[in-house]
Design an enzyme around this catalytic site. Structure first.
Site, short mmCIF file in Angstrom:
data_model
loop_
_atom_site.label_atom_id
_atom_site.label_comp_id
_atom_site.label_asym_id
_atom_site.label_seq_id
_atom_site.Cartn_x
_atom_site.Cartn_y
_atom_site.Cartn_z
N VAL A 94 -25.79 -37.89 -11.35
CA VAL A 94 -25.78 -36.87 -12.40
C VAL A 94 -24.49 -36.08 -12.26
O VAL A 94 -24.25 -35.45 -11.23
CB VAL A 94 -26.98 -35.89 -12.26
CG1 VAL A 94 -26.97 -34.91 -13.42
CG2 VAL A 94 -28.29 -36.65 -12.19
N HIS A 95 -23.64 -36.12 -13.29
CA HIS A 95 -22.40 -35.34 -13.21
C HIS A 95 -21.87 -34.86 -14.55
O HIS A 95 -20.98 -34.03 -14.61
CB HIS A 95 -21.30 -36.15 -12.51
CG HIS A 95 -20.65 -37.16 -13.41
ND1 HIS A 95 -21.20 -38.40 -13.65
CD2 HIS A 95 -19.50 -37.11 -14.14
CE1 HIS A 95 -20.42 -39.07 -14.48
NE2 HIS A 95 -19.39 -38.32 -14.80
N ARG A 96 -22.41 -35.38 -15.67
CA ARG A 96 -21.89 -34.99 -16.98
C ARG A 96 -22.12 -33.52 -17.26
O ARG A 96 -23.21 -32.99 -17.02
CB ARG A 96 -22.56 -35.81 -18.08
CG ARG A 96 -22.22 -37.29 -18.05
CD ARG A 96 -21.04 -37.59 -18.91
NE ARG A 96 -20.71 -39.02 -18.83
CZ ARG A 96 -19.68 -39.57 -19.43
NH1 ARG A 96 -18.86 -38.82 -20.14
NH2 ARG A 96 -19.44 -40.86 -19.32
#
Length: 352
Positions: free
Chosen positions: A201-203
């Site tokens: 998860v990084h957006r």
């Protein structure tokens, strides 16, 4: 032939590795690192693992708002183009580094070659989509990874300079598959093949929205047996929104890992849950079912082929997909056979 290559983020390091090797067999490359990803886990380690030559220049831009970051890169890259006088500027993907490199070159009338041209999520809320569209429309060579990408460009009136090359991430994966298999990470973490799920998860659309990030943490906790290599941005936002302790209680959070260790984790996972574009594609090539925590994807082929499902950030949809989603078909060579780097170099050489 002298090529100035601009990279700045983890996915670009992966893409440039096979191209750089192919390019340097006969030509000169000046490698510019903007510094968009600047810590060891997100930058230096990838250069070491992928055997990428050390950058000739590191602009050290670091983090910042999109405008500030892109503007600083634009100024720095412009100075280097004027100094080095390359025959062509080569950019990758869809980051601020990509757009800055393309704009700097185009304004100086230096040809631009865009690797991964033609991708579209059709979601203009994503900064990456803006970067893709603008870069394509000021590029001279559009190096498309798939037939869908070629069709997207044609719909926008771009047909000249378009080459279907395949995807260089397949080259990188095939080049490094054997090394990845030697990784001891699974043993070190006590993981068993096909008995864990891998999440990334990084957006910004997920990490910067407390409602979405809370829903994702809830879903990953509900699913259970999830391993999450935690991006520095994600860790910062989890702590900022008061979710860090809850996430650690329900999810196996580990530090960011290098490319080879990430491939090892991906290859042996039962499922992958992600908001990353590159991870969706790697999951497809490796034959691992993928659940994408976004409303849209630039890799629509993976969804159409039945190996990827879009669930957004709704925790119930994420949990349902984790429990029910099973691909029903085989996979094809959507992204090429691992010879994209050679085709890219040939296209650039022919153009120059």
């Amino acid at each position: 032939m002298k090529i100035l290559t601009v990279v700045g983020a983890r996915p670009q390091f992966i893409k440039c590795a096979p191209v750089s090797r192919a390019l340097r067999k006969e030509h000169e490359e000046v490698l510019v690192h903007t510094g968009q990803h600047y810590d060891r886990e997100m930058s230096d380690l990838f250069f070491e693992e992928l055997r990428i030559p050390r950058p000739d220049y590191n602009l050290g831009i670091g983090s910042g708002t999109h405008g500030h970051q892109t503007g600083a890169m634009l100024a720095g890259i412009e100075d280097l183009i004027l100094k080095e006088e390359p025959n062509c500027v080569l950019v990758y993907g869809d980051t601020n580094s990509t757009l800055a490199g393309a704009l700097a070159a185009a304004k100086l009338h230096v040809p631009v070659a865009h690797v991964e041209a033609g991708l579209r999520s059709f979601d203009r809320r994503m900064p990456e989509e803006i970067n893709r569209v603008l870069t394509d429309h000021c590029s001279d060579l559009l190096l498309a990874p798939t037939e869908t990408a070629v069709e997207n460009l044609a719909r926008e009136g771009i047909t000249g300079g378009v080459h279907l090359t395949g995807d260089v991430m397949v080259d990188a994966l095939l080049d490094n598959a054997e090394l990845a298999r030697r990784s001891s990470l699974l043993d070190d973490l006590g993981l068993t093949t096909r008995e864990y799920r891998l999440a990334t998860v990084h957006r910004a659309e997920n990490t910067d929205d407390p409602t979405k990030l809370t829903a994702i943490v809830r879903a990953l906790t509900e699913i259970g047996n999830v391993v999450l290599p935690c991006h520095p941005r994600t860790e910062k936002m989890l702590k900022g929104f008061g979710l860090w302790e809850e996430a650690n209680e329900g999810v196996r959070i580990i530090s960011p890992v290098g490319y080879l260790e990430m491939l090892a984790l991906e290859a042996d996972a039962a499922q992958i849950l992600t908001d990353s574009g590159g991870v969706q594609k790697e999951a497809y090539v490796l034959g691992v079912p993928c659940i994408t925590m976004r409303e849209s994807t630039e890799w629509v082929e993976t969804v159409q082929d039945g190996w990827n499902v879009l669930v957004g950030s709704d925790w119930q949809e994420i949990v349902r997909a984790a429990r029910e989603f099973v691909p029903e078909s085989g996979r094809s060579d959507l992204f090429g056979k691992g010879d994209a780097a050679v085709k890219i170099v040939q296209a650039v050489q022919s153009f120059i």
